[in-house]
Structures are given as structure tokens and as C-alpha cells.
Motif scaffolding. Structure first.
Motif, PDB file in Angstrom:
ATOM      1  N   THR A 189       4.122   4.282  -0.950  1.00 29.46           N
ATOM      2  CA  THR A 189       3.043   4.856  -0.168  1.00 29.46           C
ATOM      3  C   THR A 189       1.837   5.032  -1.075  1.00 29.46           C
ATOM      4  OG1 THR A 189       4.693   6.070   1.094  1.00 29.46           O
ATOM      5  CG2 THR A 189       2.405   6.724   1.372  1.00 29.46           C
ATOM      6  N   VAL A 190       0.725   4.517  -0.602  1.00 33.23           N
ATOM      7  CA  VAL A 190      -0.493   4.591  -1.388  1.00 33.23           C
ATOM      8  C   VAL A 190      -1.482   5.467  -0.645  1.00 33.23           C
ATOM      9  CG1 VAL A 190      -2.465   3.257  -2.202  1.00 33.23           C
ATOM     10  CG2 VAL A 190      -0.170   2.329  -2.435  1.00 33.23           C
ATOM     11  N   ARG A 191      -2.135   6.348  -1.373  1.00 32.85           N
ATOM     12  CA  ARG A 191      -3.194   7.132  -0.751  1.00 32.85           C
ATOM     13  C   ARG A 191      -4.494   6.798  -1.462  1.00 32.85           C
ATOM     14  NH1 ARG A 191       0.423  10.420   1.563  1.00 32.85           N
ATOM     15  NH2 ARG A 191       1.570  10.458  -0.392  1.00 32.85           N
ATOM     16  N   GLY A 192      -5.550   6.727  -0.708  1.00 33.25           N
ATOM     17  CA  GLY A 192      -6.826   6.387  -1.314  1.00 33.25           C
ATOM     18  C   GLY A 192      -7.873   6.218  -0.235  1.00 33.25           C
TER      19      GLY A 192
ATOM     20  N   HIS B 181       4.981  -1.973   3.218  1.00 30.08           N
ATOM     21  CA  HIS B 181       4.590  -0.663   2.703  1.00 30.08           C
ATOM     22  C   HIS B 181       3.307  -0.189   3.365  1.00 30.08           C
ATOM     23  CE1 HIS B 181       7.778  -1.262  -0.172  1.00 30.08           C
ATOM     24  NE2 HIS B 181       7.310  -2.478  -0.377  1.00 30.08           N
ATOM     25  N   HIS B 182       2.901   1.022   3.007  1.00 28.18           N
ATOM     26  CA  HIS B 182       1.760   1.625   3.700  1.00 28.18           C
ATOM     27  C   HIS B 182       0.732   2.232   2.755  1.00 28.18           C
ATOM     28  CE1 HIS B 182       5.110   1.600   6.582  1.00 28.18           C
ATOM     29  NE2 HIS B 182       4.176   1.295   7.446  1.00 28.18           N
ATOM     30  N   ALA B 183      -0.507   2.026   3.095  1.00 25.63           N
ATOM     31  CA  ALA B 183      -1.600   2.694   2.392  1.00 25.63           C
ATOM     32  C   ALA B 183      -2.331   3.553   3.406  1.00 25.63           C
ATOM     33  CB  ALA B 183      -2.551   1.667   1.791  1.00 25.63           C
ATOM     34  N   ILE B 184      -2.530   4.811   3.088  1.00 20.72           N
ATOM     35  CA  ILE B 184      -3.191   5.730   4.015  1.00 20.72           C
ATOM     36  C   ILE B 184      -4.555   6.110   3.451  1.00 20.72           C
ATOM     37  CG2 ILE B 184      -3.046   7.940   5.189  1.00 20.72           C
ATOM     38  CD1 ILE B 184       0.100   7.171   3.788  1.00 20.72           C
ATOM     39  N   CYS B 185      -5.565   5.938   4.267  1.00 19.65           N
ATOM     40  CA  CYS B 185      -6.905   6.325   3.842  1.00 19.65           C
ATOM     41  C   CYS B 185      -7.066   7.820   4.055  1.00 19.65           C
ATOM     42  CB  CYS B 185      -7.966   5.568   4.626  1.00 19.65           C
ATOM     43  SG  CYS B 185      -9.635   6.066   4.151  1.00 19.65           S
TER      44      CYS B 185
ATOM     45  N   CYS C 153     -10.278   8.396   6.575  1.00 21.91           N
ATOM     46  CA  CYS C 153     -10.262   8.076   8.008  1.00 21.91           C
ATOM     47  C   CYS C 153      -8.844   8.015   8.587  1.00 21.91           C
ATOM     48  CB  CYS C 153     -10.997   6.770   8.281  1.00 21.91           C
ATOM     49  SG  CYS C 153     -10.175   5.309   7.663  1.00 21.91           S
ATOM     50  N   ASP C 154      -7.840   8.334   7.783  1.00 16.17           N
ATOM     51  CA  ASP C 154      -6.455   8.381   8.264  1.00 16.17           C
ATOM     52  C   ASP C 154      -5.908   7.040   8.730  1.00 16.17           C
ATOM     53  OD1 ASP C 154      -5.807  11.007   7.720  1.00 16.17           O
ATOM     54  OD2 ASP C 154      -6.736  11.729   9.574  1.00 16.17           O
ATOM     55  N   ARG C 155      -6.658   5.993   8.495  1.00 15.31           N
ATOM     56  CA  ARG C 155      -6.172   4.681   8.881  1.00 15.31           C
ATOM     57  C   ARG C 155      -4.956   4.312   8.034  1.00 15.31           C
ATOM     58  NH1 ARG C 155     -11.194   1.019   9.923  1.00 15.31           N
ATOM     59  NH2 ARG C 155     -11.691   3.043  10.839  1.00 15.31           N
ATOM     60  N   VAL C 156      -4.021   3.595   8.617  1.00 16.60           N
ATOM     61  CA  VAL C 156      -2.846   3.152   7.869  1.00 16.60           C
ATOM     62  C   VAL C 156      -2.875   1.637   7.745  1.00 16.60           C
ATOM     63  CG1 VAL C 156      -0.345   3.063   7.804  1.00 16.60           C
ATOM     64  CG2 VAL C 156      -1.485   5.108   8.661  1.00 16.60           C
ATOM     65  N   ILE C 157      -2.817   1.173   6.533  1.00 20.35           N
ATOM     66  CA  ILE C 157      -2.856  -0.265   6.285  1.00 20.35           C
ATOM     67  C   ILE C 157      -1.489  -0.732   5.816  1.00 20.35           C
ATOM     68  CG2 ILE C 157      -3.847  -2.015   4.772  1.00 20.35           C
ATOM     69  CD1 ILE C 157      -6.250   0.281   4.729  1.00 20.35           C
ATOM     70  N   HIS C 158      -1.062  -1.871   6.318  1.00 18.95           N
ATOM     71  CA  HIS C 158       0.241  -2.408   5.929  1.00 18.95           C
ATOM     72  C   HIS C 158       0.069  -3.455   4.834  1.00 18.95           C
ATOM     73  CE1 HIS C 158       2.194  -1.537  10.098  1.00 18.95           C
ATOM     74  NE2 HIS C 158       1.544  -0.508   9.602  1.00 18.95           N
ATOM     75  N   PHE C 159       1.007  -3.538   3.960  1.00 20.81           N
ATOM     76  CA  PHE C 159       1.015  -4.645   3.019  1.00 20.81           C
ATOM     77  C   PHE C 159       2.421  -4.898   2.523  1.00 20.81           C
ATOM     78  CE2 PHE C 159       1.414  -1.942  -0.657  1.00 20.81           C
ATOM     79  CZ  PHE C 159       0.813  -0.758  -0.254  1.00 20.81           C
ATOM     80  N   THR C 160       2.670  -6.136   2.174  1.00 20.73           N
ATOM     81  CA  THR C 160       4.002  -6.481   1.687  1.00 20.73           C
ATOM     82  C   THR C 160       3.956  -6.555   0.172  1.00 20.73           C
ATOM     83  OG1 THR C 160       3.442  -8.789   1.968  1.00 20.73           O
ATOM     84  CG2 THR C 160       4.674  -7.747   3.733  1.00 20.73           C
TER      85      THR C 160
ATOM     86  N   VAL D 161      -7.361   2.886  -4.687  1.00 15.78           N
ATOM     87  CA  VAL D 161      -6.094   3.611  -4.807  1.00 15.78           C
ATOM     88  C   VAL D 161      -6.269   4.903  -5.594  1.00 15.78           C
ATOM     89  CG1 VAL D 161      -3.755   3.547  -5.697  1.00 15.78           C
ATOM     90  CG2 VAL D 161      -4.739   1.507  -4.659  1.00 15.78           C
ATOM     91  N   ASP D 162      -5.761   5.947  -5.005  1.00 17.31           N
ATOM     92  CA  ASP D 162      -5.939   7.270  -5.561  1.00 17.31           C
ATOM     93  C   ASP D 162      -4.605   7.787  -6.063  1.00 17.31           C
ATOM     94  OD1 ASP D 162      -8.259   9.050  -5.568  1.00 17.31           O
ATOM     95  OD2 ASP D 162      -6.794  10.475  -4.761  1.00 17.31           O
TER      96      ASP D 162
END
Lengths: 118, 118
Positions: B109-112, B72-76, B79-86, A103-104
Motif C-alpha cells: 500500500t502506497v500513500r502519497g 496493489h494500491h496507491a491512495i492519494c 483526493c482519496d483516489r485509489v490507483i491500481h498497479f501490478t 510516494v510518501d
DNA sequence: TAATTAATGCGAATCATTTGCAATTGATTG
DNA sequence: CAATCAATTGCAAATGATTCGCATTAATTA
């Protein structure tokens, strides 16, 4: 080598003085004699330098704000007001339980209704 | 009175089948014989009906996903992949301590960087 | 000061999204 | 069933936000 030029400094000052996050168009209106394209380029520069933050608060128009401590945003769906608040990011991270992910940046956006009427 | 027409149903089906959130352009490419303007109008309709969710994940291009449970969403950022998590939204709300605000929607929203390499 | 590099303005291009309007489809009623 | 009214769609053009190409200007270095 790029630099914090006079125009970029002027744009930074505008954002520093603004209580609210501003769109590129608003920044452009607030400064004088700076071309809109330059405003965009400056905002990009300042974002890269981490002097300001770019926010995408639900619309397709980006907003920019002076970078102070990390904080989050609540948007009132009735009056469009944006409220800032801080939160214990570490604890939230724990609650999220994001695995296999470095996490960034953590951003919480809340939508709802503020008590703008009183 | 508006309705869930055949075309709107087709668009909903595409989103239902998609693992990832899709842009309007992607939806348009995935369906056949539906004008892009109609795709936009349909996405708006489906969003209003709360059958899908519109996401603004940092870019100016909106993405849409089939509405299941809130998550919720985490965006890499690599690689722009979007990961879901509750997450336990109630607890997060407590941590946030938002006062004088009727929370309607909470979005984290998480970026990392994800471990896409392995 | 000449030479090099970066920053700016201007206009045009691009990308995402919306809108006006005529044609079509769909539902409703006499 | 035909006539009517409303909602949906396609198409083309408009709009809004952002970016790009390129010539000009300003700043920095040799």
C-alpha cells in the motif's frame, strides 16, 4: 498550542515499551486513570506528531506502535502474531513502477503462516 | 451447502462493473431490495469464495473489489483516489527477505499524492 | 491573580459490522 | 406433488470501535 502532556507521555511510554502494536483498548487497559476518549485523542495527537504509527492490519480495529525506523509487517493468519521486517524501500519503489505519483509512505503487508509451532 | 444466489450474483456484478473498490454501504446503495445485513453476508461469502477481495485501505471501513489479477494500491492522501498497479511479487518477496514465514498474500500500500490536478 | 487556552472525563452519539430469530425460498426426497 | 430439511434473507436489536459535546480541571499567559 498542544503539548506532550503527562498522560500523553504515559501512553507513549507504554507503546515504547511494548514489543507489539497495541489497540486503543489495550493501551487503555495498560494505563491507569486515563479515560478511553482521552486515550483516543492522545493516540491521534501522537500519530500527528509522528511519535507513533497507526496501523490498519486488515481488521477494523486500528493498532498503534512506537515509531522507530520504517518497517513492514507480516501477519500470521493462524496465530495472529505480527512480525516486523525492514526492506529496501527504494528498490521496492522501483519495482512497483508507480508513475505520476509522489510516494510518501510505502507499506508492505504480508499474510501467511509463521513457524509458531516450533 | 452454500450457493451463488441471485442476490449474491447481483452484488458480484456491481463490483465487477465498478472501476473502484466499494464499501458495503456503497454496494448497498447500488443494488436495490437487498438488505444491508445481506449485503454484508454476501460480501463475506464472495470473499471466502475468492471472487472478490476485501481491502482495508487505512480506514476502518472495509472496501471490496472484484478479483482479477493480484495487484496493489496507491491512495492519494489529497483526493482519496485509489490507483491500481501490478508488481513482480516474487522479486519483492526476495527483497523483503522474510524468513520462517510461508507467504500467502503480499500487499503493498502506497500513500502519497497523485497528479489529480492536471 | 484574573483571563485565556488547552486537556480531560463522562456520557451520549455515530459508524461499521454482526447477530438472533422468524419468515421465505430453494432444493431434495418419499 | 406434497412434505421435509437446509440455506438465505429481512428486520430489528446488539456489538465494537471511534468520535463528539460539553462541563470541569489544569496549565499558561497577561
Amino acid at each position: 498550542m498542544s503539548k506532550l502532556t503527562k498522560k500523553r507521555q504515559a501512553i507513549l511510554d507504554i507503546l515504547k515499551a511494548s514489543h507489539d502494536a497495541m489497540s486503543a483498548a489495550e493501551v487503555h487497559a495498560a494505563v491507569s486513570d486515563i479515560d478511553l476518549a482521552t486515550v483516543y485523542r492522545s493516540l491521534e495527537y501522537l500519530t500527528n506528531e509522528k511519535l507513533i504509527r497507526r496501523l490498519q492490519l486488515g481488521t477494523q480495529e486500528a493498532r498503534y506502535e512506537f515509531q522507530t525506523e520504517p518497517h513492514h509487517h507480516a501477519i500470521c493468519t493462524e496465530c495472529d502474531r505480527v512480525i516486523h521486517f525492514t526492506a529496501p524501500d527504494e528498490k521496492i519503489k522501483e519495482l512497483l513502477g508507480v508513475k505520476d505519483f509522489a510516494v510518501d509512505e510505502l507499506e508492505v503487508t504480508v499474510r501467511g503462516i509463521c513457524n509458531h509451532d516450533k
